[in-house]
Design an enzyme around this catalytic site. Structure first.
Site, PDB file in Angstrom:
ATOM      1  CB  SER A  56      -0.704  -0.257   1.295  1.00  0.00           C
ATOM      2  OG  SER A  56      -1.972  -0.934   1.056  1.00  0.00           O
ATOM      3  CB  THR A  58      -4.139 -14.790  -2.248  1.00  0.00           C
ATOM      4  OG1 THR A  58      -5.926 -14.889  -2.175  1.00  0.00           O
ATOM      5  CG2 THR A  58      -4.080 -14.572  -1.075  1.00  0.00           C
ATOM      6  CE1 TYR A  84      -5.049   2.994   4.089  1.00  0.00           C
ATOM      7  CE2 TYR A  84      -5.836   0.214   2.981  1.00  0.00           C
ATOM      8  CZ  TYR A  84      -4.891   1.569   3.237  1.00  0.00           C
ATOM      9  OH  TYR A  84      -4.265   1.450   2.428  1.00  0.00           O
ATOM     10  CB  SER A  85     -12.356   0.907   0.701  1.00  0.00           C
ATOM     11  OG  SER A  85     -12.368   0.257   0.023  1.00  0.00           O
ATOM     12  CG  ASN A  86      -7.163  -1.516  -0.231  1.00  0.00           C
ATOM     13  OD1 ASN A  86      -5.598  -1.763  -0.727  1.00  0.00           O
ATOM     14  ND2 ASN A  86      -7.087  -2.982   0.808  1.00  0.00           N
ATOM     15  CB  THR A 118       1.579   0.758   6.584  1.00  0.00           C
ATOM     16  OG1 THR A 118       0.221   0.590   6.589  1.00  0.00           O
ATOM     17  CG2 THR A 118       2.180   1.158   7.828  1.00  0.00           C
ATOM     18  N   GLY A 119       2.900  -0.928   3.802  1.00  0.00           N
ATOM     19  CA  GLY A 119       2.437  -1.981   2.867  1.00  0.00           C
ATOM     20  C   GLY A 119       2.415  -2.843   3.084  1.00  0.00           C
TER      21      GLY A 119
END
Length: 347
Positions: A77, A142, A167-169, A299-300
């Protein structure tokens, strides 16, 4: 189970390697190095590494085996900071407005289960206040998906409260599509042209569907010990596709916070956390340490990799650390490491 795991029981074989620092450094004792080995012993990672960038040079440390300063790894991220920077550059060029509805650029796409792109702005996406469901909660991070598939997965779920930080990708997958609609180029091509090439980030790339890592690289391990070095980056797309290095992340965040990529006005916009009630800016978030110091970064997390970049607000001191597994098992280790670097120390 990877062979390096068998080394964890013998702490004496853990290696900390620190490069010398100039005598003028305000931190004469690299206390954060002492917090790196526990990421391996108590944090559950096969190996860990950090690189600090500051006015008087850099300092590197590592613990465990099969990890190196020059390694390429998946950034997860931290990709969001790159995408947000591109969007804010487009705003500075008057090619978009943060108050524009998502519908303006992606007509008809965000509809379903109570979601409506006409009611969502680009600011909502940037600050994770759209309420859109995170598609990776269904795919587990995945399953490779196209951006449109990711959005459609999210739209099978009702939204959370718009205006509340969640938080949402999915938000950044949509921003990637917006960049493509406005520029005619992919978010990856725009980030390469605007950020990666000008800053000389030679170890950073958007791999697309390439499943291998560039050389040099070590191995990446899932929490159960499975080797996940080979991975299709489309599991994350514009929310987490990036491949990078420690040095490149330090350089990027130093340049961003130092004002090389955005004007003061747009950098203030990026750091404004009011929309997310203090939790998030735009592609960056603050972390207030126990000593009162606030650091900025991201962060990622992606299969086989966890990375954290933190910096002073002026970008003059940047720390990036990573482990070659999915997460830091002991949650207190990360803030302890950050405090060791950024909090004033008595002599």
């Amino acid at each position: 189970m990877p062979p390096v795991r068998t080394l964890l029981a013998a702490a004496v074989v853990l290696v900390l390697v620190a490069l010398p620092r100039a005598a003028a450094s305000p931190h004469t004792a690299p206390a954060d190095d002492a917090f790196l080995a526990p990421l391996v012993t108590r944090g559950g990672a096969p190996a860990a590494a950090l690189l600090v960038r500051e006015d008087d040079g850099t300092r590197y440390a590592e613990a465990g085996q099969d990890i190196d300063r020059a390694d390429h790894f998946r950034g997860g991220s931290v990709t969001k900071t790159f995408v947000a920077t591109v969007v804010l550059q487009l705003a500075a060029e008057h090619r978009l407005s943060l108050t524009d509805p998502v519908e303006t650029y992606l007509p008809g796409l965000v509809r379903g289960a109570g979601n409506d792109g006409r009611a969502l702005t680009l600011r909502h996406l940037l600050t994770h206040t759209s309420g859109l469901y995170d598609f990776t909660a269904d795919t587990g991070g995945t399953v490779p998906v196209t951006p449109l598939q990711a959005v459609r997965i999210a739209l099978t779920h009702p939204p959370a409260d718009r205006g509340r930080f969640s938080y949402s990708n999915t938000n950044y997958v949509l921003l990637g599509l917006v960049v493509e609609r406005i520029t005619g180029h992919s978010y990856a091509a725009e980030a390469e042209r605007r950020l990666i090439t000008p800053l000389g980030l030679n170890g950073t790339s958007f791999p697309g569907s390439r499943t291998s890592l560039p050389a040099p690289h070590g191995h990446a391990y899932a929490a159960d010990g499975a080797d996940v070095t080979v991975l299709d980056p489309r599991v994350a797309g514009a929310a987490g596709e990036l491949v990078t290095t420690l040095a490149d992340l330090d350089r990027f965040y130093a340049a961003l916070l130092g004002g090389e990529l955005l004007s003061p006005r747009w950098l203030r916009e990026m750091l404004d956390t009011r929309a997310a009630h203090g939790s998030y800016g735009m592609g960056l978030f603050p972390r207030r340490l126990d000593c009162g110091v606030t650091v900025w970064g991201h962060t990622g997390r992606i299969a086989g990799s966890y990375v954290r970049t933190a910096a002073t607000v002026d970008g003059r001191r940047v720390l990036t650390f990573r482990v070659n597994t999915d997460a830091v098992a002991s949650p207190g280790l990360e803030p302890a490491l950050l405090a060791a670097e950024f909090c004033p120390r008595t002599r």
